[in-house]
Write an enzyme that holds these catalytic residues in place. Structure first.
Site, PDB file in Angstrom:
ATOM      1  N   ARG A 121       0.763  -1.347   0.024  1.00 22.99           N
ATOM      2  CA  ARG A 121       0.024   0.095   0.125  1.00 22.99           C
ATOM      3  C   ARG A 121       0.855   1.121  -0.110  1.00 22.99           C
ATOM      4  O   ARG A 121       0.637   2.174  -0.671  1.00 22.99           O
ATOM      5  CB  ARG A 121      -0.951   0.061   1.223  1.00 22.99           C
ATOM      6  CG  ARG A 121      -2.018  -1.202   0.972  1.00 22.99           C
ATOM      7  CD  ARG A 121      -3.141  -1.101   2.227  1.00 22.99           C
ATOM      8  NE  ARG A 121      -4.332  -1.989   1.945  1.00 22.99           N
ATOM      9  CZ  ARG A 121      -4.870  -2.170   2.652  1.00 22.99           C
ATOM     10  NH1 ARG A 121      -5.154  -2.002   4.116  1.00 22.99           N
ATOM     11  NH2 ARG A 121      -6.131  -3.092   2.416  1.00 22.99           N
TER      12      ARG A 121
ATOM     13  N   GLN B  77     -10.473   1.062   2.074  1.00 24.79           N
ATOM     14  CA  GLN B  77      -9.591   1.832   2.775  1.00 24.79           C
ATOM     15  C   GLN B  77     -10.256   2.905   3.559  1.00 24.79           C
ATOM     16  O   GLN B  77      -9.764   3.075   4.664  1.00 24.79           O
ATOM     17  CB  GLN B  77      -8.644   2.648   1.753  1.00 24.79           C
ATOM     18  CG  GLN B  77      -7.927   2.133   0.802  1.00 24.79           C
ATOM     19  CD  GLN B  77      -6.694   1.005   1.557  1.00 24.79           C
ATOM     20  OE1 GLN B  77      -6.252   1.337   2.400  1.00 24.79           O
ATOM     21  NE2 GLN B  77      -6.566   0.010   0.634  1.00 24.79           N
TER      22      GLN B  77
ATOM     23  N   PHE C 102      -6.511  -1.838  -6.690  1.00 21.60           N
ATOM     24  CA  PHE C 102      -5.818  -2.956  -6.222  1.00 21.60           C
ATOM     25  C   PHE C 102      -5.059  -2.439  -4.754  1.00 21.60           C
ATOM     26  O   PHE C 102      -5.056  -1.171  -4.497  1.00 21.60           O
ATOM     27  CB  PHE C 102      -4.825  -3.259  -7.194  1.00 21.60           C
ATOM     28  CG  PHE C 102      -3.657  -2.370  -7.800  1.00 21.60           C
ATOM     29  CD1 PHE C 102      -3.051  -1.437  -6.801  1.00 21.60           C
ATOM     30  CD2 PHE C 102      -3.121  -2.461  -8.886  1.00 21.60           C
ATOM     31  CE1 PHE C 102      -2.132  -0.752  -7.236  1.00 21.60           C
ATOM     32  CE2 PHE C 102      -1.774  -1.833  -9.328  1.00 21.60           C
ATOM     33  CZ  PHE C 102      -1.395  -0.717  -8.677  1.00 21.60           C
ATOM     34  N   GLU C 103      -4.817  -3.478  -4.002  1.00 17.87           N
ATOM     35  CA  GLU C 103      -4.248  -3.316  -2.721  1.00 17.87           C
ATOM     36  C   GLU C 103      -5.496  -2.675  -1.765  1.00 17.87           C
ATOM     37  O   GLU C 103      -5.150  -2.117  -0.711  1.00 17.87           O
ATOM     38  CB  GLU C 103      -3.084  -2.679  -2.769  1.00 17.87           C
ATOM     39  CG  GLU C 103      -1.920  -2.990  -3.545  1.00 17.87           C
ATOM     40  CD  GLU C 103      -1.656  -4.466  -3.484  1.00 17.87           C
ATOM     41  OE1 GLU C 103      -1.857  -5.201  -2.531  1.00 17.87           O
ATOM     42  OE2 GLU C 103      -1.319  -5.070  -4.582  1.00 17.87           O
ATOM     43  N   GLY C 104      -6.624  -3.057  -2.348  1.00 16.19           N
ATOM     44  CA  GLY C 104      -7.563  -2.431  -1.360  1.00 16.19           C
ATOM     45  C   GLY C 104      -8.374  -1.245  -2.164  1.00 16.19           C
ATOM     46  O   GLY C 104      -8.007  -0.342  -2.040  1.00 16.19           O
TER      47      GLY C 104
END
Length: 556
Positions: free
Chosen positions: A282, A426, A419-421
């Site tokens: 992140r 978040q 991506f990555e949340g």
């Protein structure tokens, strides 16, 4: 645009920089001269290898041949030089085969590389994260075999979480791991959205896979081969996704057909352990966003100085003299420099949370990093996309064509808030985990730092008052879960303004004859202008009220 002088200045003044240098050892080796040499070498590497690779990778993409993924030929030379020059090992601990330099310096290098070719970084980031994951949860044999190879970039790594029917809903994943009777496991299932799930650049790939066992979701290292390159594990690339951007980075659907795997850490604790990787990834997304945004700004700034149009005299004037263009460029610079400041801050906090001599200092650094992580991840994606769009606007019709690189910036940037949340994930992480749990220690750590700067910055002080009012409203125990969920994303936007305002308040006083300081001061002042009003509006949007969603039922 490199901006190495600007980046070097950020490294010197970012919150936590002095504390990291005071840790001594290899951290103290990153003095002004070393930083200048590293950034200069990184810029040279980027110009030599990554700029041409970016063009070739975007136009040609990747292909699946005979069951294996192949990237463009230019990638092989770029990767070989990347490994040989030691870029992958810059901030890794010495005991892991790294140089042990500050994380912030590694972040600076990554941004320079991402300015030149953002898709390139989609491969080394999981390697770096995977080596740290193994250092934390691997047994001695596995660490001895893998950690140094991943640290140096000799071997590759992926994260395999999402599945076709589960996505980010990890609780629904169906990939299973069964004991093989001799102490290891066999992994069966399908994973998707795997960046560099296969490639020809490294001899071996370690897939970090979440799978179900009898006691819950566990984490496994599943290597591409077992005893040698000819002894391949039954892992199959089902297909490559056709994507809007980041064409150089192959996004794979992977099938694990009884593949041999090795459990990491404690059975049933796989997702919690994987967050060791997710933190690094992140942060890397925030840096990637800054790189794309800086590239778009550099193109727009240069174009505005050369393109002539309008004016009252006989000759047209550079469009940089028009107020509308100046406003856009100032706004772009303000978001880039505040984002950069936050990225370097989180990098410093990561080092301090691991290495500060006092436990209380480690805890405070970890708490503040936790508060800022969702913010930089999301703002990295938003800034990259918004500023790429602004750059297209500055260039006009030219920016909409492939003759100029900003249209690729826009395409490459769009996935960063996914991506990555996603942004929604978040936002809920920030609101539910960082604010409403654990007595809000992460929020309190941020406010303590931000209030110090606000003492001399009325715009920030007023903005923080609005943040506090929103926090008080959201902390009311009578607020329903649905109301909180409706407020989460607006609250993330509010918290982002506060965090960037904190950095802007540190930049605005930088005056004098140095052009870098004047640039940073101008960016800081522009961000602070009207900040209290913007935060008041954001706080109103963040106040609980699921009534805003009542009209959804009437949508056709």
């Amino acid at each position: 645009m490199h901006g190495t002088d600007i980046i070097a200045r950020h490294l010197a003044i970012a919150p936590g920089a002095d504390e990291v240098a005071a840790l001594g050892g290899t951290f103290a080796e990153a003095g002004e001269e070393t930083i200048a040499q590293v950034l200069s070498s990184a810029a040279t590497y980027a110009d030599t290898y990554l700029v041409p690779l970016n063009v070739a990778g975007d136009r040609k993409g990747c292909e699946l041949r005979d069951g294996r993924v192949h990237t463009v030929p230019e990638h092989e030379a770029a990767w070989a030089a990347f490994v040989e020059d030691g870029w992958a090992a810059l901030d890794a601990p010495v005991e892991m085969g790294g140089m042990g330099l500050p994380n912030a310096l590694s972040v600076a290098v990554q941004e320079l590389f991402d300015q030149a070719c953002p898709a390139f970084g989609m491969m080394p980031v999981p390697q770096k994260s995977g080596s740290r994951l193994l250092q934390a949860f691997g047994d001695e044999e596995t660490k001895g075999e893998w950690v140094t190879k991943l640290t140096t970039g000799e071997w590759g790594a992926t994260i395999c979480i999402s599945e076709p029917d589960a996505g980010s809903d990890v609780a629904r994943l169906r990939t299973r791991a069964e004991p093989d009777g001799i102490g290891d496991w066999r992994i069966t299932g399908e994973k998707c959205w795997i960046s560099f799930g296969d490639q020809q650049l490294t001899e071996r790939i370690g897939h970090f896979v979440l799978a179900r066992t009898g006691v819950g979701i566990s984490l496994f290292l599943v290597p591409s081969w077992i005893s040698g390159p000819e002894d391949r594990n039954p892992i199959v690339v089902r297909r490559l996704e056709e994507k809007l951007g980041l064409h150089l980075s192959p996004t794979c659907v992977m099938g694990f057909e009884g593949a041999k795997g090795y459990m990491l850490g404690v059975e049933g604790r796989g997702l919690q352990q994987l967050f060791t990787m997710i933190f690094n990834m992140r942060l890397a997304t925030g840096v990637q966003g800054a790189g794309i945004a800086a590239a778009a700004y550099g193109c727009a700034r240069g174009y505005a100085e050369e393109r002539r149009q309008g004016g009252k005299g006989e000759q047209p004037v550079p469009i940089a003299e028009h107020a509308d263009i100046q406003s856009m460029l100032l706004g772009m610079a303000a978001r880039i420099e505040t984002l950069r400041g936050l990225n370097f801050t989180v990098a410093n906090l990561a080092d301090l949370s691991r290495s500060a001599p006092d436990q209380a200092d480690r805890d405070e650094a970890a708490a503040l990093a936790d508060w800022l992580l969702s913010i930089i991840k999301t703002e990295g994606g938003d800034a990259a996309f918004d500023l790429s769009s602004d750059a297209i606007q500055v260039l006009g019709g030219a920016g909409y064509t492939q003759e100029w690189p900003v249209e690729q910036c826009l395409r490459d940037a769009r996935v960063l808030t996914i991506f990555e949340g996603t942004t929604g994930m978040q936002a809920q992480d920030l609101l539910f985990r960082r604010l409403l749990r654990n007595d809000g220690v992460s929020y309190k750590a941020f406010m303590a730092r931000a209030r110090e700067e606000a003492a001399d910055t009325p715009e920030l002080a007023g903005g923080l008052d609005n943040l506090e009012r929103a926090v008080a409203a959201l902390s009311d125990p009578d607020v329903s879960r649905r109301e909180l969920e409706a407020a989460a994303t607006p609250f993330l936007r509010l918290a982002t303004l506060a965090a960037q305002g904190w950095i802007a308040a540190r930049l605005a006083p930088l005056e004098g004859s140095d052009p870098v300081d004047r640039h940073l001061a101008a960016a800081g002042r522009y961000f602070l202008a009207g900040l209290e009003e913007r935060m008041r509006h954001a706080a109103q949007r963040a106040m609980p009220g699921a009534s805003n969603l009542e009209g959804f039922a009437d949508l056709l």
